[in-house]
Design an enzyme around this catalytic site. Structure first.
Site, mmCIF file in Angstrom:
data_model
loop_
_atom_site.group_PDB
_atom_site.id
_atom_site.type_symbol
_atom_site.label_atom_id
_atom_site.label_comp_id
_atom_site.label_asym_id
_atom_site.label_seq_id
_atom_site.Cartn_x
_atom_site.Cartn_y
_atom_site.Cartn_z
ATOM 1 N N TYR A 164 0.840 -1.205 0.000
ATOM 2 C CA TYR A 164 0.000 0.000 0.000
ATOM 3 C C TYR A 164 0.875 1.255 0.000
ATOM 4 O O TYR A 164 0.713 2.147 -0.852
ATOM 5 C CB TYR A 164 -0.940 0.005 1.209
ATOM 6 C CG TYR A 164 -1.661 1.318 1.399
ATOM 7 C CD1 TYR A 164 -2.606 1.751 0.469
ATOM 8 C CD2 TYR A 164 -1.393 2.134 2.494
ATOM 9 C CE1 TYR A 164 -3.259 2.966 0.630
ATOM 10 C CE2 TYR A 164 -2.044 3.341 2.672
ATOM 11 C CZ TYR A 164 -2.981 3.755 1.733
ATOM 12 O OH TYR A 164 -3.621 4.959 1.897
ATOM 13 N N LYS A 188 1.266 3.915 -3.102
ATOM 14 C CA LYS A 188 0.831 5.299 -2.898
ATOM 15 C C LYS A 188 1.993 6.274 -3.061
ATOM 16 O O LYS A 188 1.809 7.397 -3.539
ATOM 17 C CB LYS A 188 0.202 5.459 -1.503
ATOM 18 C CG LYS A 188 -1.171 4.803 -1.359
ATOM 19 C CD LYS A 188 -2.230 5.471 -2.233
ATOM 20 C CE LYS A 188 -2.610 6.835 -1.703
ATOM 21 N NZ LYS A 188 -3.718 7.451 -2.496
#
Length: 338
Positions: A153, A157
């Site tokens: 994640y 990102k």
């Protein structure tokens, strides 16, 4: 102002859309499935470019058939601003899923926004893009660092944020906002997970749990993102962390969340070194077995619970012309009331 919002059904997204509608903006939401939000126009489209994956025979099946590029262009055309909230958010899962949405999806949105003449682009990121396991005390928003962050994640990102900020020009002002640990009534991420783990007897405090962390009440996060749209000229090219600016210990935050849920239970401690090692092993095991549910611990989660992470808010507040309006005490009162 005409604003396009992706990820509008998330906790933050719903609050952002509500504020935009209330002040009279013309809002279009871009979703894979109908949002059910009032006062908005809707376009059903998958930002990853794979169609909107709606059930066959649904009322929106024809929308899917038009093709995601055409739908994306139609959603962008004539917009003054884009608020990009849509993301794959999880502590587990295949890299390809994170890459498709958080990287390729952001890339497609940025490219289409530039093509359609959008003037302001607010990319909603996360402080984890610059967190490599060390304590952050009164820190500025450091640069996104995909090589050293923890987990799919954060890495995806970080790359997505770099793509967004690289597109900042005189014609399209781009800013990246990183809300830190957002919580409030209706939260199914932070709050619900903590409560569920406590009920299952799986909630642990890592180390002393005295490390200071900052959080963001949902109303403050939404207000800051809207302020990002309004102040894009001044904040263009910047990555800014958003928080309440009221750091508290991990232990206090955990106990107050449980108290708001009507749970007053003692929490067990596990040494930080053991938690980090166990989290690393479990994370690798989850990937090896291709498990898609949330593991009980990961290295990133253990480090987040064991280290301080709170941020200097002066530049954020200056560039956004914004300040939190709901303090942590009022926030917990509203959480308990909900």
């Amino acid at each position: 102002m005409k604003v396009l919002v992706t990820g509008a059904t998330s906790l933050i997204g719903r609050h952002v859309v509500s504020r935009l509608v209330e002040r009279g903006d013309q809002v279009t939401v871009l979703q894979r499935r109908p949002s059910g939000l009032n006062g908005v126009d809707e376009v059903c489209c998958d930002i990853a470019g794979s169609g909107n994956a709606l059930p066959a025979g649904s009322d929106h099946e024809k929308t899917a058939d038009k093709g995601s590029d055409e739908l994306l262009a139609a959603a962008m055309e004539g917009r003054d601003a884009v608020i990009h909230l849509a993301a794959k958010v999880s502590i587990a899962g295949r890299w390809e899923a994170f890459e498709a949405i958080n990287i390729r999806g952001t890339e497609r949105l940025i490219r289409m926004a530039g093509h359609c003449g959008v003037e302001r682009f607010v990319h909603v990121s996360t402080p984890s893009v610059a967190h490599a396991g060390q304590s952050l005390t009164g820190a500025p928003a450091g640069p996104a660092d995909p090589e050293h962050v923890r987990g799919h994640y954060a890495r995806s990102k970080a790359i997505g944020e770099q793509i967004a900020l690289a597109a900042n020009t005189q014609d399209m002002k781009v800013i990246a906002l990183r809300p830190h640990l957002v919580w409030g009534p209706g939260d199914t991420q932070l709050i619900q997970r903590i409560v569920d783990r406590a009920r299952a007897g799986r909630l642990l405090l890592v180390g002393s749990a005295l490390a200071l962390i900052d959080t963001t009440y949902i109303d403050n996060a939404a207000d800051a993102i809207v302020a990002g749209v309004d102040n894009a000229d001044r904040a263009a090219g910047h990555a800014l962390v958003i928080s309440n600016g009221q750091p508290r210990t991990v232990s206090e935050i955990m106990q107050r969340i449980l108290h708001a849920a009507g749970m007053d239970i003692p929490l067990r401690h596990v040494p930080a070194g053991i938690a980090i090692t166990a989290g690393t092993v479990i994370e690798n095991l989850w990937q090896l077995l291709d498990k898609q549910d949330d593991p009980p611990m990961t290295r990133f989660l253990a480090e987040q619970l064991a280290t301080a992470h709170w941020f200097d808010q002066r530049e954020t507040q200056r560039l956004l012309n914004w300040q939190p309006t709901i303090g942590i005490e009022e926030g917990f009162r509203q959480l308990a009331a909900s």
